[in-house]
Design an enzyme around this catalytic site. Sequence first.
Site, PDB file in Angstrom:
ATOM      1  CD1 TRP A 183      -3.260  12.481   4.404  1.00  0.00           C
ATOM      2  CD2 TRP A 183      -2.219  12.318   2.416  1.00  0.00           C
ATOM      3  NE1 TRP A 183      -4.142  12.877   3.429  1.00  0.00           N
ATOM      4  CE2 TRP A 183      -3.529  12.791   2.205  1.00  0.00           C
ATOM      5  CE3 TRP A 183      -1.382  12.137   1.313  1.00  0.00           C
ATOM      6  CZ2 TRP A 183      -4.020  13.093   0.940  1.00  0.00           C
ATOM      7  CZ3 TRP A 183      -1.874  12.428   0.055  1.00  0.00           C
ATOM      8  CH2 TRP A 183      -3.178  12.915  -0.130  1.00  0.00           C
TER       9      TRP A 183
ATOM     10  CD  GLU B 148      -6.429   6.364   6.346  1.00  0.00           C
ATOM     11  OE1 GLU B 148      -6.871   6.520   5.194  1.00  0.00           O
ATOM     12  OE2 GLU B 148      -5.257   6.627   6.665  1.00  0.00           O
TER      13      GLU B 148
ATOM     14  CD  GLN C 115      -7.264  11.111  -1.264  1.00  0.00           C
ATOM     15  OE1 GLN C 115      -6.106  10.771  -1.432  1.00  0.00           O
ATOM     16  NE2 GLN C 115      -7.906  10.904  -0.132  1.00  0.00           N
TER      17      GLN C 115
ATOM     18  CG  HIS D 299      -1.369   6.885  -1.575  1.00  0.00           C
ATOM     19  ND1 HIS D 299      -2.623   7.056  -2.116  1.00  0.00           N
ATOM     20  CD2 HIS D 299      -1.545   6.138  -0.453  1.00  0.00           C
ATOM     21  CE1 HIS D 299      -3.526   6.450  -1.342  1.00  0.00           C
ATOM     22  NE2 HIS D 299      -2.892   5.887  -0.332  1.00  0.00           N
TER      23      HIS D 299
ATOM     24  CG  HIS E 153      -1.953   1.061   1.229  1.00  0.00           C
ATOM     25  ND1 HIS E 153      -3.301   0.790   1.324  1.00  0.00           N
ATOM     26  CD2 HIS E 153      -1.861   2.413   1.125  1.00  0.00           C
ATOM     27  CE1 HIS E 153      -3.987   1.929   1.291  1.00  0.00           C
ATOM     28  NE2 HIS E 153      -3.128   2.938   1.179  1.00  0.00           N
TER      29      HIS E 153
ATOM     30  CG  HIS F 280      -7.787   4.096   1.037  1.00  0.00           C
ATOM     31  ND1 HIS F 280      -7.359   3.597  -0.157  1.00  0.00           N
ATOM     32  CD2 HIS F 280      -6.755   4.807   1.566  1.00  0.00           C
ATOM     33  CE1 HIS F 280      -6.086   3.987  -0.353  1.00  0.00           C
ATOM     34  NE2 HIS F 280      -5.704   4.719   0.672  1.00  0.00           N
TER      35      HIS F 280
ATOM     36  CG  ASP G  12      -0.852   5.036   3.554  1.00  0.00           C
ATOM     37  OD1 ASP G  12      -1.144   5.219   2.357  1.00  0.00           O
ATOM     38  OD2 ASP G  12      -1.627   5.294   4.478  1.00  0.00           O
TER      39      ASP G  12
HETATM   40 ZN   LIG Z   1      -3.666   4.969   1.400  1.00  0.00          ZN
END
Ligand SMILES: [Zn+2]
Length: 417
Positions: A320, A218, A157, A64, A62, A215, A314
């Site tokens: 993030w 979360e 997203q 991005h 996982h 996702h 991630d």
């Molecule tokens: Zn993610």
Amino acid sequence: MSDYDLLLRQAKVKMGTDDSELLDIAIKNGRIVEIASTINNDASVTLDVYGKLTSPPFVESHIHLDSALTAGEPRWNQSGTLFEGIQIWSERKQNLSLEDIKTRAIATLRQQAEQGILFVRTHADVSEPQLIALQGLLEVRDIVKDWITVQVVAFPQDGIFSNPGNEALLEKALQMGADVVGGIPHYELTREYGVKSVERIFELASEYDRLIDIHCDEVDDEQSRFLEVVAACSIRTGMSTRVSASHTTAFGSYNNAYAFKLMGFLQRAQINFIANPLINITLQGRADTYPKRRGVTRVKELWQNGLNVSLGHDCIQDPWYSLGTGNMLDVAHMAVHVCQMTGMPEINACYDMVTVNGAKTLHVEDKYGIEVGKPASLIVLDIDSYYDAIRYRSKPLYVISQGKILTHTTPEVTKWL
Ligand SMILES: [Zn+2]
């Protein structure tokens, strides 16, 4: 002429559930052709790796890649929350170009490969009408395919039903060649949209014959219960191991009576779980005072109940999560701490979560593992156990991809003066 292209001598390999053995591994034409305690034939290149842990490569389940290496652009995430991250990314993605995406993604993949990762599942944000992130990552998937395997998830997203046009963009992403259908039900405007989004994801996956990676939940809200919807759709459609639920951090906040009931449903569903402890220990619990929740799903209990759990980094230097280098051993190390998996079988399980379990999640088992006939993709570490791999978190000595030595790292040497 030599019998083999490459020969590893006396590699320490864990075979099945037994203890490790010292084995010679012979490689020819990119594949493992023989494994035995001693191989007498010669090879063009021989590596004497006596007693060094030799393992299948790390799997990044996982990540991005479209947002990697953008931390601070256009500004730093001061609150550290998921939602400020989404806001900053919505500003940064106004300036995306194919070149920008491809340059950062390839730089990240090189960083990952030299740390022993040879299989990567990346999400591509498909909430932007030009689908630039997706196009860029599909091109990258092809550019790097001789040394690293990349899978691309079409990830809406901003939600599927919460923005007009996003449902069509998601379908277009699958037509363009995304490998996996993604979603974000807890970020849809209503509970009903969230349920509808999960159902639509399953329809699209079945229509286009793709895997699913959502996702899911979360958030710290104990009322966020889309995991049960994912489980129900998996049971109804029989898609089970083709489905992954990423994050599921709300599971850490559910009351135990509900969590126990849900665990039984999850065992029936047999879906995969992907936890991202580095990022969720920093993103979640931001609205808590004290006691402050850890914001990570029930990794230990899922593992104890026989479910397939893998781990992801991630984010690497993005809105993030501003830290990280992509090292999966950092991820496993954090899982040992946050999920309190400090028993020796639990530490070993955390190593599995960044290797073999990830291969199950990605459905790449046919080309993964140290077995005769499989592509020769493996790593040699400068230690002799999973425990020390997680303790030191060093780069592998050798990363071998499809029979070729991709990188060699000289170990650090410290001299007392
Ligand atoms: Zn993610």
